[in-house]
Design a protein around this motif. Structure first.
Motif, PDB file in Angstrom:
ATOM      1  N   ALA A  47      77.092  71.960  84.182  1.00  9.77           N
ATOM      2  CA  ALA A  47      75.803  72.120  84.865  1.00  9.77           C
ATOM      3  C   ALA A  47      74.849  72.960  84.026  1.00  9.77           C
ATOM      4  CB  ALA A  47      76.013  72.761  86.235  1.00  9.77           C
ATOM      5  N   TYR A  48      75.372  74.016  83.407  1.00 12.86           N
ATOM      6  CA  TYR A  48      74.557  74.895  82.564  1.00 12.86           C
ATOM      7  C   TYR A  48      73.984  74.121  81.373  1.00 12.86           C
ATOM      8  CZ  TYR A  48      73.387  78.680  79.347  1.00 12.86           C
ATOM      9  OH  TYR A  48      72.724  79.507  78.479  1.00 12.86           O
ATOM     10  N   VAL A  49      74.831  73.378  80.690  1.00 14.50           N
ATOM     11  CA  VAL A  49      74.388  72.630  79.513  1.00 14.50           C
ATOM     12  C   VAL A  49      73.349  71.577  79.900  1.00 14.50           C
ATOM     13  CG1 VAL A  49      75.134  70.998  77.722  1.00 14.50           C
ATOM     14  CG2 VAL A  49      76.476  73.063  78.180  1.00 14.50           C
ATOM     15  N   LEU A  50      73.624  70.824  80.948  1.00 16.78           N
ATOM     16  CA  LEU A  50      72.699  69.767  81.372  1.00 16.78           C
ATOM     17  C   LEU A  50      71.361  70.358  81.830  1.00 16.78           C
ATOM     18  CD1 LEU A  50      72.382  66.738  81.698  1.00 16.78           C
ATOM     19  CD2 LEU A  50      73.285  66.968  84.018  1.00 16.78           C
ATOM     20  N   ALA A  51      71.414  71.405  82.638  1.00 13.63           N
ATOM     21  CA  ALA A  51      70.165  72.031  83.107  1.00 13.63           C
ATOM     22  C   ALA A  51      69.389  72.643  81.947  1.00 13.63           C
ATOM     23  CB  ALA A  51      70.473  73.091  84.168  1.00 13.63           C
ATOM     24  N   GLY A  52      70.091  73.289  81.021  1.00 10.34           N
ATOM     25  CA  GLY A  52      69.425  73.892  79.868  1.00 10.34           C
ATOM     26  C   GLY A  52      68.766  72.849  78.986  1.00 10.34           C
ATOM     27  N   PHE A  53      69.467  71.737  78.753  1.00  7.44           N
ATOM     28  CA  PHE A  53      68.893  70.681  77.922  1.00  7.44           C
ATOM     29  C   PHE A  53      67.680  70.047  78.608  1.00  7.44           C
ATOM     30  CE2 PHE A  53      68.515  66.165  76.860  1.00  7.44           C
ATOM     31  CZ  PHE A  53      68.162  66.291  75.521  1.00  7.44           C
ATOM     32  N   LEU A  54      67.849  69.654  79.859  1.00  5.97           N
ATOM     33  CA  LEU A  54      66.741  68.990  80.560  1.00  5.97           C
ATOM     34  C   LEU A  54      65.531  69.908  80.692  1.00  5.97           C
ATOM     35  CD1 LEU A  54      68.717  66.995  83.273  1.00  5.97           C
ATOM     36  CD2 LEU A  54      67.598  66.092  81.214  1.00  5.97           C
ATOM     37  N   GLY A  55      65.770  71.184  80.970  1.00  8.93           N
ATOM     38  CA  GLY A  55      64.660  72.132  81.058  1.00  8.93           C
ATOM     39  C   GLY A  55      63.969  72.316  79.715  1.00  8.93           C
ATOM     40  N   SER A  56      64.757  72.394  78.653  1.00 10.80           N
ATOM     41  CA  SER A  56      64.164  72.528  77.321  1.00 10.80           C
ATOM     42  C   SER A  56      63.379  71.276  76.952  1.00 10.80           C
ATOM     43  CB  SER A  56      65.263  72.781  76.277  1.00 10.80           C
ATOM     44  OG  SER A  56      65.833  74.047  76.476  1.00 10.80           O
ATOM     45  N   TYR A  57      63.947  70.123  77.253  1.00 10.59           N
ATOM     46  CA  TYR A  57      63.326  68.844  76.907  1.00 10.59           C
ATOM     47  C   TYR A  57      62.029  68.615  77.689  1.00 10.59           C
ATOM     48  CZ  TYR A  57      62.911  63.807  76.062  1.00 10.59           C
ATOM     49  OH  TYR A  57      62.452  62.562  75.709  1.00 10.59           O
ATOM     50  N   HIS A  58      62.058  68.901  79.001  1.00  6.46           N
ATOM     51  CA  HIS A  58      60.915  68.576  79.853  1.00  6.46           C
ATOM     52  C   HIS A  58      59.913  69.717  80.033  1.00  6.46           C
ATOM     53  CE1 HIS A  58      62.222  64.586  80.982  1.00  6.46           C
ATOM     54  NE2 HIS A  58      63.431  65.061  81.233  1.00  6.46           N
ATOM     55  N   LEU A  59      60.352  70.958  79.843  1.00  2.27           N
ATOM     56  CA  LEU A  59      59.461  72.086  80.118  1.00  2.27           C
ATOM     57  C   LEU A  59      59.118  72.934  78.895  1.00  2.27           C
ATOM     58  CD1 LEU A  59      61.170  73.289  83.426  1.00  2.27           C
ATOM     59  CD2 LEU A  59      59.090  71.919  83.205  1.00  2.27           C
ATOM     60  N   VAL A  60      60.098  73.244  78.089  1.00  2.00           N
ATOM     61  CA  VAL A  60      59.865  74.179  76.981  1.00  2.00           C
ATOM     62  C   VAL A  60      59.209  73.487  75.800  1.00  2.00           C
ATOM     63  CG1 VAL A  60      60.931  75.810  75.370  1.00  2.00           C
ATOM     64  CG2 VAL A  60      61.821  75.598  77.711  1.00  2.00           C
ATOM     65  N   PHE A  61      59.760  72.347  75.382  1.00  3.99           N
ATOM     66  CA  PHE A  61      59.280  71.664  74.176  1.00  3.99           C
ATOM     67  C   PHE A  61      58.568  70.348  74.478  1.00  3.99           C
ATOM     68  CE2 PHE A  61      62.966  74.246  72.920  1.00  3.99           C
ATOM     69  CZ  PHE A  61      62.374  75.039  71.959  1.00  3.99           C
ATOM     70  N   ALA A  62      58.274  70.065  75.721  1.00  2.00           N
ATOM     71  CA  ALA A  62      57.665  68.793  76.116  1.00  2.00           C
ATOM     72  C   ALA A  62      56.230  68.688  75.626  1.00  2.00           C
ATOM     73  CB  ALA A  62      57.684  68.643  77.634  1.00  2.00           C
ATOM     74  N   GLY A  63      55.954  67.627  74.924  1.00  2.00           N
ATOM     75  CA  GLY A  63      54.592  67.334  74.517  1.00  2.00           C
ATOM     76  C   GLY A  63      53.981  68.314  73.548  1.00  2.00           C
ATOM     77  N   ALA A  64      54.751  69.306  73.143  1.00  2.00           N
ATOM     78  CA  ALA A  64      54.215  70.280  72.198  1.00  2.00           C
ATOM     79  C   ALA A  64      54.245  69.678  70.799  1.00  2.00           C
ATOM     80  CB  ALA A  64      55.050  71.555  72.235  1.00  2.00           C
ATOM     81  N   PRO A  65      53.150  69.793  70.080  1.00  2.00           N
ATOM     82  CA  PRO A  65      53.159  69.236  68.721  1.00  2.00           C
ATOM     83  C   PRO A  65      54.076  70.053  67.819  1.00  2.00           C
ATOM     84  CG  PRO A  65      51.161  70.496  69.090  1.00  2.00           C
ATOM     85  CD  PRO A  65      51.892  70.444  70.416  1.00  2.00           C
ATOM     86  N   ALA A  66      54.551  69.409  66.799  1.00  2.00           N
ATOM     87  CA  ALA A  66      55.364  70.122  65.809  1.00  2.00           C
ATOM     88  C   ALA A  66      54.481  71.103  65.057  1.00  2.00           C
ATOM     89  CB  ALA A  66      55.996  69.126  64.844  1.00  2.00           C
ATOM     90  N   ALA A  67      55.063  72.221  64.699  1.00  2.00           N
ATOM     91  CA  ALA A  67      54.331  73.190  63.886  1.00  2.00           C
ATOM     92  C   ALA A  67      54.095  72.574  62.515  1.00  2.00           C
ATOM     93  CB  ALA A  67      55.133  74.478  63.758  1.00  2.00           C
ATOM     94  N   THR A  68      52.926  72.811  61.979  1.00  2.00           N
ATOM     95  CA  THR A  68      52.619  72.272  60.653  1.00  2.00           C
ATOM     96  C   THR A  68      53.034  73.268  59.590  1.00  2.00           C
ATOM     97  OG1 THR A  68      50.417  73.251  60.574  1.00  2.00           O
ATOM     98  CG2 THR A  68      50.610  71.067  61.606  1.00  2.00           C
ATOM     99  N   SER A  69      53.119  72.811  58.361  1.00  2.00           N
ATOM    100  CA  SER A  69      53.458  73.725  57.273  1.00  2.00           C
ATOM    101  C   SER A  69      52.360  74.782  57.128  1.00  2.00           C
ATOM    102  CB  SER A  69      53.674  72.970  55.967  1.00  2.00           C
ATOM    103  OG  SER A  69      52.513  72.243  55.635  1.00  2.00           O
ATOM    104  N   ARG A  70      51.121  74.420  57.440  1.00  2.00           N
ATOM    105  CA  ARG A  70      50.027  75.395  57.385  1.00  2.00           C
ATOM    106  C   ARG A  70      50.258  76.496  58.400  1.00  2.00           C
ATOM    107  NH1 ARG A  70      45.414  77.615  58.114  1.00  2.00           N
ATOM    108  NH2 ARG A  70      43.320  77.019  58.265  1.00  2.00           N
ATOM    109  N   ASP A  71      50.688  76.140  59.637  1.00  2.00           N
ATOM    110  CA  ASP A  71      50.975  77.149  60.651  1.00  2.00           C
ATOM    111  C   ASP A  71      52.053  78.110  60.157  1.00  2.00           C
ATOM    112  OD1 ASP A  71      49.222  75.960  62.432  1.00  2.00           O
ATOM    113  OD2 ASP A  71      50.787  74.829  63.450  1.00  2.00           O
ATOM    114  N   ARG A  72      53.122  77.554  59.590  1.00  2.00           N
ATOM    115  CA  ARG A  72      54.240  78.375  59.141  1.00  2.00           C
ATOM    116  C   ARG A  72      53.842  79.265  57.964  1.00  2.00           C
ATOM    117  NH1 ARG A  72      57.169  73.759  60.938  1.00  2.00           N
ATOM    118  NH2 ARG A  72      56.983  72.672  58.970  1.00  2.00           N
ATOM    119  N   SER A  73      53.018  78.749  57.063  1.00  2.00           N
ATOM    120  CA  SER A  73      52.653  79.543  55.888  1.00  2.00           C
ATOM    121  C   SER A  73      51.693  80.680  56.247  1.00  2.00           C
ATOM    122  CB  SER A  73      52.029  78.655  54.800  1.00  2.00           C
ATOM    123  OG  SER A  73      50.780  78.159  55.233  1.00  2.00           O
ATOM    124  N   HIS A  74      50.979  80.540  57.350  1.00  2.00           N
ATOM    125  CA  HIS A  74      50.059  81.590  57.781  1.00  2.00           C
ATOM    126  C   HIS A  74      50.685  82.505  58.832  1.00  2.00           C
ATOM    127  CE1 HIS A  74      47.215  79.003  55.717  1.00  2.00           C
ATOM    128  NE2 HIS A  74      46.404  80.040  55.693  1.00  2.00           N
TER     129      HIS A  74
END
Length: 137
Positions: A106-133
């Motif tokens: 239950a922990y693994v499934l809830a953690g994955f689904l929450g991360s997939y749908h809430l934490v990282f959902a629709g967020a663009p990937a960081a660009t190399s420019r973002d990381r370098s600055h």
């Protein structure tokens, strides 16, 4: 569906690595004289940021995500673990190992689904420019 399965597998790999890191830290802190409870809290506390970074880059392809949401999702996943564990122990107290395994699932499934749908959902990937600055997600 295949991409989702691949992400879930990567999430599991990060979790396995993070578990090994956490146990190593817990045992290290106990060897240094910390009580088991303090060692446990330190191990878990230090591993949450590592889990966020590893999942952000390895599981979710560098997508920006909210660390606060990640912590909240992990807390909710732990709540799901405890709910399943408690429920199963109330109906089958003679099967604590099975109840623990179901709680982990239950922990693994809830953690994955929450991360997939809430934490990282629709967020663009960081660009190399973002990381370098030094921009933070």
């Amino acid at each position: 569906m295949r991409a989702l399965s691949a992400r879930f597998l990567r999430y599991g790999l990060v979790g396995a690595g993070n578990t090994l890191l956490g146990l190593g830290l817990i045992f290290l802190f106990m060897a240094l004289g910390a009580s088991p409870v303090v060692a446990n809290a330190l191990g878990y506390g230090l591993c949450i940021p590592a889990s966020f970074v590893a999942n952000r880059h390895f599981t979710f392809g560098g997508r920006r995500g909210s660390p606060a949401k990640f912590v909240a999702v992990q807390a909710a996943a732990y709540g799901a673990n405890l709910a399943v564990l408690g429920s199963l122990l109330s109906v089958a107290p003679e099967l604590p190992s099975l109840a623990q395994l179901a709680g982990v699932a239950a922990y693994v499934l809830a953690g994955f689904l929450g991360s997939y749908h809430l934490v990282f959902a629709g967020a663009p990937a960081a660009t190399s420019r973002d990381r370098s600055h030094g921009d933070r997600p």
